[in-house]
Write a protein that holds these residues in place. Structure first.
Motif, PDB file in Angstrom:
ATOM      1  N   SER A  80       0.862  -1.179   0.000  1.00 50.39           N
ATOM      2  CA  SER A  80       0.000   0.000   0.000  1.00 50.39           C
ATOM      3  C   SER A  80       0.899   1.229   0.000  1.00 50.39           C
ATOM      4  N   TRP A  81       0.484   2.237  -0.752  1.00 54.90           N
ATOM      5  CA  TRP A  81       1.249   3.466  -0.775  1.00 54.90           C
ATOM      6  C   TRP A  81       0.341   4.645  -1.052  1.00 54.90           C
ATOM      7  N   GLY A  96      -3.798  10.293  -3.609  1.00 53.94           N
ATOM      8  CA  GLY A  96      -4.577   9.083  -3.428  1.00 53.94           C
ATOM      9  C   GLY A  96      -3.769   7.979  -2.783  1.00 53.94           C
ATOM     10  N   SER A  97      -4.373   6.804  -2.710  1.00 57.93           N
ATOM     11  CA  SER A  97      -3.744   5.611  -2.153  1.00 57.93           C
ATOM     12  C   SER A  97      -3.925   4.472  -3.143  1.00 57.93           C
ATOM     13  N   GLU A  98      -2.927   3.631  -3.246  1.00 58.12           N
ATOM     14  CA  GLU A  98      -2.983   2.480  -4.144  1.00 58.12           C
ATOM     15  C   GLU A  98      -2.660   1.216  -3.355  1.00 58.12           C
ATOM     16  N   PHE A  99      -3.165   0.091  -3.845  1.00 60.02           N
ATOM     17  CA  PHE A  99      -2.983  -1.189  -3.175  1.00 60.02           C
ATOM     18  C   PHE A  99      -2.669  -2.271  -4.202  1.00 60.02           C
ATOM     19  N   GLU A 100      -1.819  -3.186  -3.815  1.00 58.50           N
ATOM     20  CA  GLU A 100      -1.549  -4.382  -4.616  1.00 58.50           C
ATOM     21  C   GLU A 100      -1.447  -5.519  -3.603  1.00 58.50           C
ATOM     22  N   THR A 101      -2.207  -6.590  -3.794  1.00 54.25           N
ATOM     23  CA  THR A 101      -2.273  -7.646  -2.788  1.00 54.25           C
ATOM     24  C   THR A 101      -1.841  -8.993  -3.337  1.00 54.25           C
ATOM     25  N   ASN A 102      -1.435  -9.862  -2.400  1.00 54.66           N
ATOM     26  CA  ASN A 102      -1.109 -11.266  -2.690  1.00 54.66           C
ATOM     27  C   ASN A 102      -0.044 -11.435  -3.764  1.00 54.66           C
ATOM     28  N   VAL A 103       1.026 -10.659  -3.696  1.00 56.94           N
ATOM     29  CA  VAL A 103       2.118 -10.771  -4.657  1.00 56.94           C
ATOM     30  C   VAL A 103       3.101 -11.820  -4.130  1.00 56.94           C
ATOM     31  N   GLN A 104       3.279 -12.874  -4.890  1.00 57.69           N
ATOM     32  CA  GLN A 104       4.143 -13.984  -4.495  1.00 57.69           C
ATOM     33  C   GLN A 104       5.619 -13.560  -4.544  1.00 57.69           C
ATOM     34  N   PRO A 105       6.501 -14.230  -3.779  1.00 60.29           N
ATOM     35  CA  PRO A 105       7.939 -13.924  -3.828  1.00 60.29           C
ATOM     36  C   PRO A 105       8.457 -14.025  -5.267  1.00 60.29           C
ATOM     37  N   GLY A 106       9.176 -13.014  -5.714  1.00 62.26           N
ATOM     38  CA  GLY A 106       9.732 -12.983  -7.060  1.00 62.26           C
ATOM     39  C   GLY A 106       8.739 -12.594  -8.141  1.00 62.26           C
ATOM     40  N   GLN A 107       7.469 -12.499  -7.812  1.00 63.80           N
ATOM     41  CA  GLN A 107       6.430 -12.194  -8.801  1.00 63.80           C
ATOM     42  C   GLN A 107       6.364 -10.691  -9.082  1.00 63.80           C
ATOM     43  N   THR A 128       4.367   9.413  -0.913  1.00 57.93           N
ATOM     44  CA  THR A 128       4.500  10.003   0.418  1.00 57.93           C
ATOM     45  C   THR A 128       4.569   8.965   1.524  1.00 57.93           C
ATOM     46  N   SER A 129       4.131   7.730   1.241  1.00 60.99           N
ATOM     47  CA  SER A 129       4.344   6.621   2.179  1.00 60.99           C
ATOM     48  C   SER A 129       4.283   5.328   1.380  1.00 60.99           C
ATOM     49  N   PHE A 130       4.969   4.305   1.871  1.00 61.01           N
ATOM     50  CA  PHE A 130       5.009   3.024   1.171  1.00 61.01           C
ATOM     51  C   PHE A 130       5.187   1.922   2.207  1.00 61.01           C
ATOM     52  N   ASP A 131       4.334   0.901   2.145  1.00 61.43           N
ATOM     53  CA  ASP A 131       4.413  -0.207   3.100  1.00 61.43           C
ATOM     54  C   ASP A 131       4.244  -1.538   2.385  1.00 61.43           C
ATOM     55  N   ARG A 132       5.049  -2.503   2.807  1.00 59.97           N
ATOM     56  CA  ARG A 132       4.869  -3.893   2.381  1.00 59.97           C
ATOM     57  C   ARG A 132       4.578  -4.678   3.644  1.00 59.97           C
ATOM     58  N   THR A 133       3.525  -5.479   3.623  1.00 52.87           N
ATOM     59  CA  THR A 133       3.173  -6.315   4.763  1.00 52.87           C
ATOM     60  C   THR A 133       3.009  -7.752   4.296  1.00 52.87           C
ATOM     61  N   ALA A 134       3.162  -8.681   5.231  1.00 51.81           N
ATOM     62  CA  ALA A 134       2.981 -10.093   4.902  1.00 51.81           C
ATOM     63  C   ALA A 134       1.518 -10.319   4.547  1.00 51.81           C
TER      64      ALA A 134
END
Length: 136
Positions: A80-81, A96-107, A128-134
């Motif tokens: 999310s960023w 705004g805010s954007e989301f990308e979910t369920n991205v596999q390792p290396g994908q 302005t912000s960027f987060d990667r979560t499990a």
């Protein structure tokens, strides 16, 4: 009550990444911490590309955000960023805010979203912000 509100706002604003979209060149190994991958520099490098795409034709404005995420961690991840578009005078003309979910390792994942911007001329796009979560 006002003091509590000010303290909360100061703490919340301290977690912002006030940089532009340029990703750092290093990618340290991710560390798991309470369901989050703690990688202050490296997780941002997963945002490979984030830009405006002007698809306007025949006098009709049609400007999109397009991005590419590449998961460099060893775990399935959600991203999310927050972003802002700033004109040459320094005025914010979009955000705004954007989301990308369920991205596999290396994908690699690609996405796009329309905007209400009227032009791309002189517009600077900032993350302005960027987060990667499990991802579970």
């Amino acid at each position: 009550m006002v003091v509590i509100l000010i303290v909360v706002l100061v703490i919340a604003s301290g977690d912002k990444d006030e940089s532009t979209t340029a990703a750092p060149s290093t990618s340290p190994t991710a560390k798991r911490h309470q369901g989050r991958t703690a990688e202050p520099e490296g997780e941002r490098a997963d945002l490979v590309s984030f830009k405006l795409d002007d698809r306007s034709q025949a006098g009709i404005t049609d400007i999109w955000l397009v991005w590419t995420i590449k998961n460099s961690s060893s775990a399935k991840s959600d991203y999310s960023w927050d972003w802002e578009a700033v004109d040459a005078d320094g005025t914010r003309v979009g955000d705004g805010s954007e989301f990308e979910t369920n991205v596999q390792p290396g994908q690699t994942a690609r996405g796009e979203f329309f905007t209400t911007l009227k032009s791309v001329k002189g517009i600077k796009l900032n993350v302005t912000s960027f987060d990667r979560t499990a991802s579970y």
